[in-house]
Design an enzyme around this catalytic site. Sequence first.
Site, PDB file in Angstrom:
ATOM      1  N   GLU A 120       0.791  -1.170  -0.074  1.00 44.50           N
ATOM      2  CA  GLU A 120      -0.088   0.005  -0.239  1.00 44.50           C
ATOM      3  C   GLU A 120       0.951   1.338  -0.017  1.00 44.50           C
ATOM      4  O   GLU A 120       0.364   2.244  -0.851  1.00 44.50           O
ATOM      5  CB  GLU A 120      -0.820   0.058   1.186  1.00 44.50           C
ATOM      6  CG  GLU A 120      -1.994  -1.139   0.963  1.00 44.50           C
ATOM      7  CD  GLU A 120      -2.959  -0.618   0.016  1.00 44.50           C
ATOM      8  OE1 GLU A 120      -2.956   0.143  -0.781  1.00 44.50           O
ATOM      9  OE2 GLU A 120      -3.427  -1.730  -0.550  1.00 44.50           O
ATOM     10  N   HIS A 136      -6.077  -5.349 -10.885  1.00 38.48           N
ATOM     11  CA  HIS A 136      -5.474  -6.652 -10.197  1.00 38.48           C
ATOM     12  C   HIS A 136      -5.336  -7.871 -11.008  1.00 38.48           C
ATOM     13  O   HIS A 136      -4.403  -8.753 -10.410  1.00 38.48           O
ATOM     14  CB  HIS A 136      -6.480  -6.957  -9.048  1.00 38.48           C
ATOM     15  CG  HIS A 136      -6.710  -5.893  -8.248  1.00 38.48           C
ATOM     16  ND1 HIS A 136      -7.887  -5.043  -8.489  1.00 38.48           N
ATOM     17  CD2 HIS A 136      -5.908  -4.921  -7.106  1.00 38.48           C
ATOM     18  CE1 HIS A 136      -7.867  -3.700  -7.489  1.00 38.48           C
ATOM     19  NE2 HIS A 136      -6.850  -4.023  -6.575  1.00 38.48           N
TER      20      HIS A 136
END
Length: 544
Positions: free
Chosen positions: A359, A446
């Site tokens: 992240e 993704h």
Amino acid sequence: MTPHISRKTRVTGSVAAAAALLVAGITAAGTAGAAPAPAAPHGGAALALSTSHHAELVHDAQAATAQTATSLGLGAQEKLVVKDVIKDTDGTVHTRYDRTYAGLPVLGGDLVVHTAKGGAVKGVSKATTAKVAVASTTAKIAPKAAALAAESTATKTIGAKKVDAPAPRKVVWAAKGTPVLAYETVVGGVQKDGTPNQLHVITDANTGKKLYQYQGIENGVGNSEYAGKVDLTTKKGANGYELTDDTRGGHSTFDLGGSESGDGKLFTNSTDTWGDGKPSNPQTAAVDAAYGAQETWDYYKNVHGRSGIKGDGKGATSRVHYGQSYVNAFWDDSCFCMTYGDGQGNNKPLTALDVAGHEMSHGVTSATAGLEYSGESGGLNEATSDIFGASVAFYAKNPEEPGSYFIGKKIDINGDGKPLRYMDKPSKDGQSLDNWSADAGNVDVHYSSGIANHFFYLLSEGSGAKDANGDHYDSPTADGSKVTGIGRDKAEKIWFKALTAYMTSTTDYKAAREATVKAATDLYGADSAEVKGVESAWAGVNVK
């Protein structure tokens, strides 16, 4: 006044984490940091700039933006705004600029100027080669109409709830095709799974047609079977200790206590021992979050010479215990913070080392290339976080949880004990792409990230069967060719160099190939085995 003293403390813990279906999974790992890899032989490695030196370079570049714009042949209404500057050991300077037109932000107008030590321009990397100009900056569509259309888009396309669109800003949209006058509306509210929503909707300001959309909140997942005791750097406060790390830019960890908004409350403790390894103790998730931020900071500083996410020596913040049974974690540029949910039943906090690495790497990407979170550039954005999330895990060298190219190895999200993703052969997850095809830009980011993940594995380890750290890999190639790996340490440096010096907001897979070839040339020389390895690995995923 009580002095603020940075301390290292031992903490125990054991935290599990779960994942949402479409968010990026990342591998777990552990404690002590590794030594930096040897310097590149060709002077192309970035210097480790002090905060003051970085600020000086940015200031000098900003002072010369008018001259730079003229030298690049930009129009009279175009101006440059310095976003970042990096300097190589051979004196080459890479200055990254955003662009405005008649005072309006130009989305997709970013560029990087590469200047030799003597001041000569070596080249320019542009997000668009189109001439940036519009017939008029007066819109035919009212801002309110654009905002309402954006709210409808958020509801219909991503199932957003409690949508709220403030007045949009007028921009020039240059990322795709001919530049046009447009509105950018950022729609608030929440996504279907409770994640905050920041859907950016780009609308033609003259026709009302939707031109583009992307999500501003970038999600990730992870899992940590907490690897025993870890060292944390904390601060002595007036009434005990604070979970603040002044040795790493002042990173602090906050408790949201189940709220979905606000900054939360800074974690404090009467003693310098935190958590008990159980998710029922609110401090345990905080320990994982602080540890993940610490290891990620150290990785970027010791391996890539980057001080903090933005390279400015400032730490981000972490917030834990977001919402109720929230099975996710996300990076948010607007608060420069990492946020973690507590997982199903509030018993599986998503506070893992690899989650932090993944992240916070979204933050690095935002501060550098700014890869748009949609299409092929979105796949590259996600892959960058997977690559560096895994790299942080390898860097940490936890003997109980060694680094792995299997992403989400421990989370058992499908209930069958299998990893969430496989870098050696991404399609083993049932949805990710092994190789590039013309449809790659239409696949969820993704899953299109699999192309770059596969490239990175091939570049690091090569094709075919291999056993490492208890894992068995078997990586094929698109054309059946044999790829010889150059080692993960070199592959990480090449990807980082490409991201920070040559990629732009609109980089696609073909441009990523060009960027990594340039990066490998800078670092190791034009005829090096490393350049040949990059070319071979891209061919192995059908990017030629």
